[in-house]
Scaffold this active site. Structure first.
Site, PDB file in Angstrom:
ATOM      1  N   GLN A  12      66.971   8.598  55.911  1.00  0.00           N
ATOM      2  CA  GLN A  12      66.993   9.865  54.488  1.00  0.00           C
ATOM      3  C   GLN A  12      67.715   9.285  53.585  1.00  0.00           C
ATOM      4  O   GLN A  12      67.141   9.399  52.624  1.00  0.00           O
ATOM      5  CB  GLN A  12      66.954  10.904  55.441  1.00  0.00           C
ATOM      6  CG  GLN A  12      66.883  11.515  54.502  1.00  0.00           C
ATOM      7  CD  GLN A  12      67.185  13.565  55.074  1.00  0.00           C
ATOM      8  OE1 GLN A  12      68.522  13.068  55.688  1.00  0.00           O
ATOM      9  NE2 GLN A  12      66.952  14.850  54.150  1.00  0.00           N
ATOM     10  N   TYR A 142      76.436  12.877  69.326  1.00  0.00           N
ATOM     11  CA  TYR A 142      75.982  12.896  68.092  1.00  0.00           C
ATOM     12  C   TYR A 142      77.564  13.436  67.394  1.00  0.00           C
ATOM     13  O   TYR A 142      78.646  12.781  66.911  1.00  0.00           O
ATOM     14  CB  TYR A 142      75.148  14.023  67.648  1.00  0.00           C
ATOM     15  CG  TYR A 142      75.085  13.750  65.542  1.00  0.00           C
ATOM     16  CD1 TYR A 142      74.836  12.353  65.264  1.00  0.00           C
ATOM     17  CD2 TYR A 142      75.742  14.658  64.693  1.00  0.00           C
ATOM     18  CE1 TYR A 142      74.372  12.459  63.853  1.00  0.00           C
ATOM     19  CE2 TYR A 142      75.292  14.686  63.434  1.00  0.00           C
ATOM     20  CZ  TYR A 142      74.777  13.815  63.015  1.00  0.00           C
ATOM     21  OH  TYR A 142      74.961  12.894  61.596  1.00  0.00           O
ATOM     22  N   LYS A 146      80.698  10.845  66.587  1.00  0.00           N
ATOM     23  CA  LYS A 146      80.860  11.308  64.711  1.00  0.00           C
ATOM     24  C   LYS A 146      82.736  11.715  64.644  1.00  0.00           C
ATOM     25  O   LYS A 146      82.880  11.057  63.775  1.00  0.00           O
ATOM     26  CB  LYS A 146      80.858  12.330  64.417  1.00  0.00           C
ATOM     27  CG  LYS A 146      79.187  12.203  63.735  1.00  0.00           C
ATOM     28  CD  LYS A 146      79.019  10.565  62.901  1.00  0.00           C
ATOM     29  CE  LYS A 146      78.139  10.844  62.373  1.00  0.00           C
ATOM     30  NZ  LYS A 146      77.616   9.398  61.701  1.00  0.00           N
TER      31      LYS A 146
HETATM   32  N1  LIG Z   1      71.061  13.366  56.594  1.00  0.00           N
HETATM   33  C1  LIG Z   1      71.716  14.693  57.563  1.00  0.00           C
HETATM   34  O1  LIG Z   1      71.788  15.566  56.761  1.00  0.00           O
HETATM   35  C2  LIG Z   1      72.983  13.726  58.246  1.00  0.00           C
HETATM   36  C3  LIG Z   1      73.713  15.461  57.587  1.00  0.00           C
HETATM   37  C4  LIG Z   1      75.653  14.392  58.590  1.00  0.00           C
HETATM   38  C5  LIG Z   1      75.690  12.898  58.898  1.00  0.00           C
HETATM   39  N2  LIG Z   1      74.333  12.201  58.212  1.00  0.00           N
HETATM   40  C6  LIG Z   1      74.932  10.786  58.634  1.00  0.00           C
HETATM   41  O2  LIG Z   1      73.996   9.851  57.352  1.00  0.00           O
HETATM   42  C7  LIG Z   1      73.992   8.747  57.911  1.00  0.00           C
HETATM   43  C8  LIG Z   1      72.664   8.524  57.481  1.00  0.00           C
HETATM   44  O3  LIG Z   1      71.974   9.193  58.100  1.00  0.00           O
HETATM   45  P1  LIG Z   1      70.277   9.598  57.985  1.00  0.00           P
HETATM   46  O4  LIG Z   1      70.172  10.464  57.688  1.00  0.00           O
HETATM   47  O5  LIG Z   1      69.518   8.392  56.665  1.00  0.00           O
HETATM   48  O6  LIG Z   1      69.552   8.678  58.928  1.00  0.00           O
HETATM   49  P2  LIG Z   1      68.082   8.457  59.345  1.00  0.00           P
HETATM   50  O7  LIG Z   1      67.910   8.403  60.105  1.00  0.00           O
HETATM   51  O8  LIG Z   1      67.609   8.815  58.386  1.00  0.00           O
HETATM   52  O9  LIG Z   1      68.370   6.417  59.424  1.00  0.00           O
HETATM   53  C9  LIG Z   1      68.956   5.983  60.228  1.00  0.00           C
HETATM   54  C10 LIG Z   1      69.243   4.387  59.157  1.00  0.00           C
HETATM   55  O10 LIG Z   1      69.939   3.734  60.411  1.00  0.00           O
HETATM   56  C11 LIG Z   1      68.470   3.022  61.194  1.00  0.00           C
HETATM   57  N3  LIG Z   1      68.743   2.378  62.132  1.00  0.00           N
HETATM   58  C12 LIG Z   1      69.067   2.606  63.716  1.00  0.00           C
HETATM   59  N4  LIG Z   1      69.611   1.764  64.673  1.00  0.00           N
HETATM   60  C13 LIG Z   1      70.137   0.859  63.873  1.00  0.00           C
HETATM   61  C14 LIG Z   1      70.398  -0.702  63.980  1.00  0.00           C
HETATM   62  N5  LIG Z   1      70.610  -0.645  66.064  1.00  0.00           N
HETATM   63  N6  LIG Z   1      71.311  -1.287  63.350  1.00  0.00           N
HETATM   64  C15 LIG Z   1      71.069  -1.407  61.480  1.00  0.00           C
HETATM   65  N7  LIG Z   1      70.161   0.062  61.553  1.00  0.00           N
HETATM   66  C16 LIG Z   1      69.883   1.160  62.456  1.00  0.00           C
HETATM   67  C17 LIG Z   1      67.294   2.971  60.590  1.00  0.00           C
HETATM   68  O11 LIG Z   1      66.363   2.161  60.510  1.00  0.00           O
HETATM   69  C18 LIG Z   1      67.842   4.093  59.467  1.00  0.00           C
HETATM   70  O12 LIG Z   1      67.122   3.566  58.333  1.00  0.00           O
HETATM   71  C19 LIG Z   1      74.125   8.673  59.456  1.00  0.00           C
HETATM   72  O13 LIG Z   1      75.859   8.572  59.922  1.00  0.00           O
HETATM   73  C20 LIG Z   1      74.474  10.171  59.753  1.00  0.00           C
HETATM   74  O14 LIG Z   1      74.665  10.969  60.846  1.00  0.00           O
HETATM   75  C21 LIG Z   1      73.504  12.398  57.515  1.00  0.00           C
END
Ligand SMILES: NC(=O)c1ccc[n+]([C@@H]2O[C@H](COP(=O)([O-])OP(=O)(O)OC[C@H]3O[C@@H](n4cnc5c(N)ncnc54)[C@H](O)[C@@H]3O)[C@@H](O)[C@H]2O)c1
Length: 317
Positions: A12, A142, A146
């Site tokens: 995302q 989770y 973090k």
């Molecule tokens: N989207 C939110 O609302 C939100 C909020 C707080 C924190 N975050 C943090 O931001 C970061 C990205 O979140 P996001 O929403 O894009 O998540 P997402 O789930 O959309 O994307 C995660 C990505 O990680 C990749 N991935 C999974 N396993 C993997 C591996 N072994 N090696 C390499 N890549 C791998 C997936 O293919 C995907 O592209 C994360 O750390 C998440 O905790 C997101």
């Protein structure tokens, strides 16, 4: 000039952040991905990409060497609801993967951004205007990854001088790439239902406040913290950032201003509700404002207008 590796570039955040970094920097901006989650379309065509599984140190090191990477955006993770169903894998990716990344960064002198989350807080945390430095005793895997990640990143900075920086993202709302299984996903899904003219079934109970942010602000935060003057940073891993806090009724009523017949009913998902109940209502982001001039641009009103316009445009075709 920066050469950047984004690990988890097709998720995302990554799918939009990678494009913005390519716009902002002239160096290599490498889209790291795992098989099964390959970059597509503009993301694939507009720059280099490489298979980088974060659990495989060699793949990280190879991409860093090949593209002379100096900055790593580590976005690989399992999001909160998914992580609760696969806690062992969530730890392996969230903490094992971060350790691999930091080790490569230490050896090859890279800066590292790894987002934390409102999920790093727990039921013992002050719920309103949650301070920057406060109790962090989360009950979810989770959250455990973090908080541990914040500590490990700070350790690599103080012990080895690795330039680690981070923000605690709230729930992120975007019309580009759907969310990956978090507790705040409902605040994206509700716009899709409204734009499609469908009734929305809300998995989070009325009255449940959580911090949220529109994606353009979140992307700007991720770039600005890495550009910040290090001499001003008292904190590093990780900064509270905030722009809006609402509960399902607030966003529902806001959308109804633009989609008057829009309907919503509640079917609360116990897993997501329990996670939401353990998270803060709203964060105090004073330190980010003071130490690197953080300032959000979108409130709920501005976000709703933009989300509905963009989604209606998409569904019209
Ligand atoms: N989207 C939110 O609302 C939100 C909020 C707080 C924190 N975050 C943090 O931001 C970061 C990205 O979140 P996001 O929403 O894009 O998540 P997402 O789930 O959309 O994307 C995660 C990505 O990680 C990749 N991935 C999974 N396993 C993997 C591996 N072994 N090696 C390499 N890549 C791998 C997936 O293919 C995907 O592209 C994360 O750390 C998440 O905790 C997101």
């Amino acid at each position: 000039m920066k050469n950047i590796l984004i690990i988890g570039s097709t998720g995302q955040i990554g799918s939009e952040l990678t494009m913005l970094l390519r716009k902002n920097y002239t160096g290599n901006v490498v889209a790291g991905y795992i098989p099964g989650a390959e970059p597509k379309g503009e993301l694939k065509e507009s720059g280099p990409s490489a298979i980088v599984d974060i659990t495989n140190s060699q793949q990280i090191a190879d991409a860093v060497t090949k593209y002379q990477v100096d900055t790593i955006y580590n976005l690989a993770a399992l999001l909160s609801a998914v992580a609760e169903n696969k806690p062992q894998l969530a730890w392996k990716i969230g903490l094992g993967g971060l350790f691999n990344t930091l080790e490569v960064a230490r050896e090859k002198n890279c800066a590292v951004f790894t987002p934390s989350s409102i999920g790093s807080f727990g039921p013992g945390t002050p719920k309103d205007k949650t301070p920057q430095d406060t109790i962090q005793r989360p009950k979810t895997m989770y959250g455990v990854t973090k908080v541990s990640g914040e500590l490990l990143s700070d350790y690599y900075f103080t012990r080895f001088g690795v330039d680690t920086r981070s923000v605690r993202f709230p729930g992120l709302i975007s019309y580009v790439t759907p969310p990956g299984g978090g507790t705040t996903d409902y605040a994206v899904d509700i716009y899709y239902s409204a734009a499609k003219g469908e009734k929305f079934v809300c998995p989070i109970a009325a009255g449940t406040y959580m911090d949220m942010m529109y994606m353009p602000d979140a992307l700007r935060a991720a770039i600005e913290i890495m550009e910040a003057d290090p001499a001003r940073l008292v904190h590093r891993n990780s900064f509270n950032i905030a722009s809006m806090s609402f509960e399902p009724e607030t966003i529902y009523q806001n959308i109804r201003k633009y989609v008057p017949g829009f309907e919503m009913e509640y079917q609360v998902d116990p897993l997501r509700q329990a996670i939401a109940d353990s998270w803060p209502n709203s964060l105090d982001d004073t330190c980010a404002r003071e130490e690197w001039d953080w300032k959000p641009e979108y409130d709920l009103e501005a976000m709703t207008k933009d989300m509905l316009a963009k989604l209606k445009q998409r569904f019209a075709h």
